[in-house]
Design a protein around this motif. Structure first.
Motif, PDB file in Angstrom:
ATOM      1  N   ILE A 148      13.906 -11.455  -5.947  1.00  0.00           N
ATOM      2  CA  ILE A 148      15.100 -11.516  -5.136  1.00  0.00           C
ATOM      3  C   ILE A 148      15.983 -12.603  -5.295  1.00  0.00           C
ATOM      4  O   ILE A 148      17.213 -12.473  -5.341  1.00  0.00           O
ATOM      5  N   ARG A 149      15.280 -13.938  -4.822  1.00  0.00           N
ATOM      6  CA  ARG A 149      16.052 -14.915  -4.899  1.00  0.00           C
ATOM      7  C   ARG A 149      16.642 -15.383  -6.441  1.00  0.00           C
ATOM      8  O   ARG A 149      17.978 -15.756  -6.481  1.00  0.00           O
TER       9      ARG A 149
ATOM     10  N   ARG B 163      11.070 -27.924  -2.721  1.00  0.00           N
ATOM     11  CA  ARG B 163      11.214 -27.946  -1.428  1.00  0.00           C
ATOM     12  C   ARG B 163      11.591 -26.651  -1.100  1.00  0.00           C
ATOM     13  O   ARG B 163      11.910 -25.593  -1.854  1.00  0.00           O
ATOM     14  N   PRO B 164      11.040 -26.002   0.437  1.00  0.00           N
ATOM     15  CA  PRO B 164      11.283 -24.967   0.982  1.00  0.00           C
ATOM     16  C   PRO B 164      12.752 -24.678   0.899  1.00  0.00           C
ATOM     17  O   PRO B 164      13.602 -25.538   1.091  1.00  0.00           O
ATOM     18  N   PRO B 165      13.151 -23.181   0.809  1.00  0.00           N
ATOM     19  CA  PRO B 165      14.452 -22.900   1.164  1.00  0.00           C
ATOM     20  C   PRO B 165      15.051 -23.185   2.602  1.00  0.00           C
ATOM     21  O   PRO B 165      14.312 -23.254   3.443  1.00  0.00           O
ATOM     22  N   LYS B 166      16.459 -23.593   2.623  1.00  0.00           N
ATOM     23  CA  LYS B 166      16.817 -24.114   3.841  1.00  0.00           C
ATOM     24  C   LYS B 166      17.440 -22.796   4.288  1.00  0.00           C
ATOM     25  O   LYS B 166      18.052 -22.241   3.699  1.00  0.00           O
ATOM     26  N   VAL B 167      17.205 -22.653   5.769  1.00  0.00           N
ATOM     27  CA  VAL B 167      17.641 -21.253   6.577  1.00  0.00           C
ATOM     28  C   VAL B 167      18.679 -21.747   7.586  1.00  0.00           C
ATOM     29  O   VAL B 167      18.166 -22.631   8.551  1.00  0.00           O
ATOM     30  N   SER B 168      19.925 -21.245   7.654  1.00  0.00           N
ATOM     31  CA  SER B 168      20.521 -21.754   8.893  1.00  0.00           C
ATOM     32  C   SER B 168      20.226 -20.642   9.942  1.00  0.00           C
ATOM     33  O   SER B 168      20.397 -19.544   9.891  1.00  0.00           O
ATOM     34  N   LYS B 169      19.816 -21.606  11.069  1.00  0.00           N
ATOM     35  CA  LYS B 169      19.405 -20.675  12.384  1.00  0.00           C
ATOM     36  C   LYS B 169      20.592 -19.859  12.798  1.00  0.00           C
ATOM     37  O   LYS B 169      20.317 -18.759  13.329  1.00  0.00           O
ATOM     38  N   GLN B 170      21.747 -20.378  12.947  1.00  0.00           N
ATOM     39  CA  GLN B 170      22.929 -19.712  13.347  1.00  0.00           C
ATOM     40  C   GLN B 170      23.113 -18.334  12.410  1.00  0.00           C
ATOM     41  O   GLN B 170      23.346 -17.208  13.147  1.00  0.00           O
ATOM     42  N   LEU B 171      23.069 -18.332  11.199  1.00  0.00           N
ATOM     43  CA  LEU B 171      23.244 -17.318  10.450  1.00  0.00           C
ATOM     44  C   LEU B 171      22.304 -16.299  10.458  1.00  0.00           C
ATOM     45  O   LEU B 171      22.340 -15.092  10.704  1.00  0.00           O
ATOM     46  N   TYR B 172      20.875 -16.829  10.571  1.00  0.00           N
ATOM     47  CA  TYR B 172      19.702 -16.060  10.516  1.00  0.00           C
ATOM     48  C   TYR B 172      19.711 -15.065  12.026  1.00  0.00           C
ATOM     49  O   TYR B 172      19.219 -14.112  11.952  1.00  0.00           O
TER      50      TYR B 172
END
Length: 128
Positions: A39-40, A68-77
């Motif tokens: 998917i990525r 490195r692990p993928p960055k996830v925006s807390k606001q978007l998530y």
């Protein structure tokens, strides 16, 4: 919307749904169930930003991927809750949750009616 067998998972249908999309999304926000290299890679190939957190691993396990692990925006998530609440409301309808309809066409028609009912309720109701 894609209709599959009741026992089929939703993550394997993601790539088919992405191909059907008339308008290419800029960002895909999904839960950990969609955390796969396939998917990525498909999202990167279409220049779509993925907001998918990594799955947790059992204690003592090594990381599944290099780098490195993928960055996830807390606001978007955090905006995922809008869709989660929509499906929660839909599942309150037994016919939607239990899939009583035997024919795919009649079930799909009911799903569409259920979506319309939930989405239009605020416009035709005195209470939210």
């Amino acid at each position: 919307m894609l209709l599959t067998g009741g026992q089929a998972g939703e993550a394997p249908q993601f790539l088919r749904l992405l191909e059907l999309e008339e308008k290419k999304p800029r960002v895909v926000v999904a839960d950990k169930g969609y955390d796969s290299q396939l998917i990525r890679k498909a999202l990167r190939g279409q220049s779509v930003k993925a907001q998918i957190p990594e799955r947790g691993l059992a204690a003592g396990s090594r990381r599944r991927r290099k780098g490195r692990p993928p960055k996830v925006s807390k606001q978007l998530y955090s905006q995922r809750n809008i869709i989660e609440r929509l499906f929660g409301r839909l599942k309150e309808m037994r016919r939607f949750a239990c899939r009583f309809d035997k024919l795919a066409d009649s079930y799909l028609a009911f799903v569409q009616l259920a979506f319309m009912r939930v989405c239009l309720k605020p416009y035709f109701s005195d209470t939210p």
